[in-house]
Scaffold this motif. Sequence first.
Motif: not given
Lengths: 471, 196, 266
Positions: C133-135, C151, C225-229
């Motif tokens: 996920t981080d990658l 994604i 898109r926005t980013v949650a992380r």
Amino acid sequence: MSGVLLRGFGWRHAGRRAWAVRGVDLRVEAGERVLLLGPSGAGKSTLLSALAGLLPEDSGEQEGTVEIDGLDPRKARERVGIVFQDPETQLVMARCGDDVAFGLENRGVPAGEIWPRVDEALHRVGFPYSRDRNTAALSGGEQQRLALAGALALRPGLLLLDEPTANLDPAGATLVRRAVAGALDADTTLILVEHRVAEALPLVDRVVVLEPGGGVRADGPPGEVFATHGAALAAEGVWVPGHPIAPRPATATPGELLLTAEGLGLPPRLGATDLGVRAGEALAVRGPNGAGKSTLALLLGGLLRPGTGRVTASAELAGADRRTPPHRWRAPALARRIGSVFQDPEHQFVTSTVFDELALGPRRTGQPEAAVNDTVAGLLDRLRLDRLAAANPYTLSGGEARRLSVATALATAPRLLICDEPTFGQDRRTWRELVDLFADLRDAGHGVVTVTHDVDFVAALADRTVTLERP
Amino acid sequence: MNHSDTNRWRTIDIVVASVIAVAFGVIFWAWGLVWSATEGAFAFFPPAQTLLYGVWLMPAVLGGLVIRKPGAALYCETVAAVLSALLGSQWAGTVIPQGIVQGIGAELAFAAFRYRSFRLPTAVLAGALTGLSAALFDFFVWNVDYALGDYRIPYALLTIVSATLIAGAGGWLLTRALANTGVLDRFPVGRERAAI
Amino acid sequence: MISIEPVAAPGAPLARRNPVAKVAAALVFSFTLLATLDPVAPAIAIAVELAVLPLFGIRYRVLARRAWPLLVSAAGILITLVLFAADRSGRVLLDVGPVLVTTGVLLTALGLVLRVLAVALPGVIVFATTDPTDLADALIQNAKAPARFAIGALAAFRLVPLLGQEWQMISMARRARGVDAGRNPVAKLRLFTSTAFALLVGAIRRGTRLAVAMDARGFDAGTPRTVARRQPFTRADTLLIAAAAALAATALTTSILVGTFRPLIG
């Protein structure tokens, strides 16, 4: 809050001759709670996909119109949330919180608002874990709750549920229904597809029945609809309350022992278990999720090597292999003696036509071709698969695939049959056929072991029940 | 529908291409399990591996044949490489560039037909070119110190033959078999089946 | 069992670095080393790699478990080279039939084996410490990778353990159908192919459903898109890449200075 209007709506998937759904006229007012019913193949799922705007124009042919609040559903997608049947294929992310956030990110919700909305949605469905929990570590019921949270986080005016509990054990299904009941507010319109009617009724105030050939057969309050159409629906495979299925108790006392398990286990999946299976006996194995029921089925079926204890076949069952345990028998010999039916029928398909699928076992066990043809013809007829002899097994419907997978196990005439959740997700018609088939086998002197959560199936068929505990 | 529309990847194209790559990652992992007894012979004698080299190149050809969009072959082989790195492949660092190079080979074949032909000859060419790119990568990056005539050239030729047969022709057969199961009904290749 | 979870101790100083920076550092380091065929530069590189291992929070035992197939491959290189070496200069050590082992052959083999290890290890280290996920987040935010593809691939990666279990179920189901291969390698290959086919069918079916579920949650909505992380890319990340480049360059320079440098092309 959103309303739905369908006028003469029909949809035909590209590459199909038959219409999946056709001639549907329906108006659902904002805030209504509707149960959508119909026999298998009536097009319920297709209709939900259309409402969710998930039928791209180039993927088929449309008739009539469908509108959400006066808009084409493909343009009203942010007003609609949908939860599907299979928990494994609607979770996107590895961590629970990230998964709920996924939809919010897609809709461009500002970063600062995302996590509060995620927490709110998780709270609404009563999700018991932290946001960092791995989605793979959840039970099926918990995964479906999470999927529901993912849909609710987007604050849909219309919530569509496509058999959200069909793949779950009873405890998981209760969990999800409770979450749905608790999460719905007066502002949300609900359309639910569910063939287990009794469980769904507390959630709805209106029932719509689709006619398989096209159109709407019945529409109204549950009581009225079932009074008029209940018997017909039950005959077509819908689980309508008040139409019980006659049980099939054994006609004779069980015969000799076929298979014995002593201290049988496979840590950490299954603790030590003792049981015996007799000829002419239907034995049910029950127990909560994680008790190792499926593992036990695989061990008894000679498909896994036991971690502890042993499985012993009777001299009659073992034939020439009487000195070795079933898991060391060669596969053709095993298939002649112990048949296994897996939970997912597709796991068992090996060939490219239904006919070859049924002929495979007899051929592998060395039967002459004439005998193979007789066996196959008999099974095709007995399990209503005649028309499908040339079809590719993977193209069958859920009920057909289940019947085929049972038929393939019967093709080698094993003395003992072991089935893992054979009634999972089946409609009432296939369910009833399975009860009759297994009861006939038992009465003909076969041993039948079913691992199952299905209380009704146990009541209808089992002569004896073994309950496993979590190890 | 104009050309730019058909070239845009739908979500289903992206996810199924990724899933094909992931499934092959799992198949390669299972290959290791199933053949652990004989694998030793392959590992100790690398030339033997080239006979089966085409298996590793299948995601590229299959991706191109199923998805039918520009970049599909390259994307599938690259995702398969990234996955094998994440799974802990001992070649972690180099599989990704290697996967990209191999993917480009197959991609060139589909591009040569302007993404309009997905028949057997195209598939075979895609297999041959992905084999060629794999062979060139190994020829220059890994095999420089080996004898040219006795090793480097036969190795390269075997790689290409294996890729042509297994990835090319095999990939085409696999695509047809998959179409017959109905799982590709949302793709053009699935719709070429007779209406049922 | 098959898994894509990272194996590093959480919080290790280099394991925590931005995934894009880690991958870039590994690529820079590996590809600089590809340029030479001598044993000195890779030997230095391996020393560096083993020295930084604790900073990535990987225990030597874990690395050994992940990297042991490399040793098998190294043995393979040695055998192949004995049979097919291009350069057979130096003192003859062994001459039996087609086998001609000279000091030159052994030196080349040493160079190649060290090279394979030196080039492969950075990737093993980086991917063993990186969460998928981080990658994906970092690829989108820091490397401008297209979000839909990153994604989409990430969602498919979630199916890996599931498909691993599925493989075992399909294999057992085949045995239950009376199909096994025994010791016949051809039958074994056919059984493998048929199992792989069933796996692919199931995987594509899952992928199709997953794509629909993703679209239902607005994945193809077309709104930005926005980013949650957030994946920050800090000075420490730049430093990591620079350090990798510098260390690899040092290894190469040393090999040039001691006179062992043999360029790959030339």
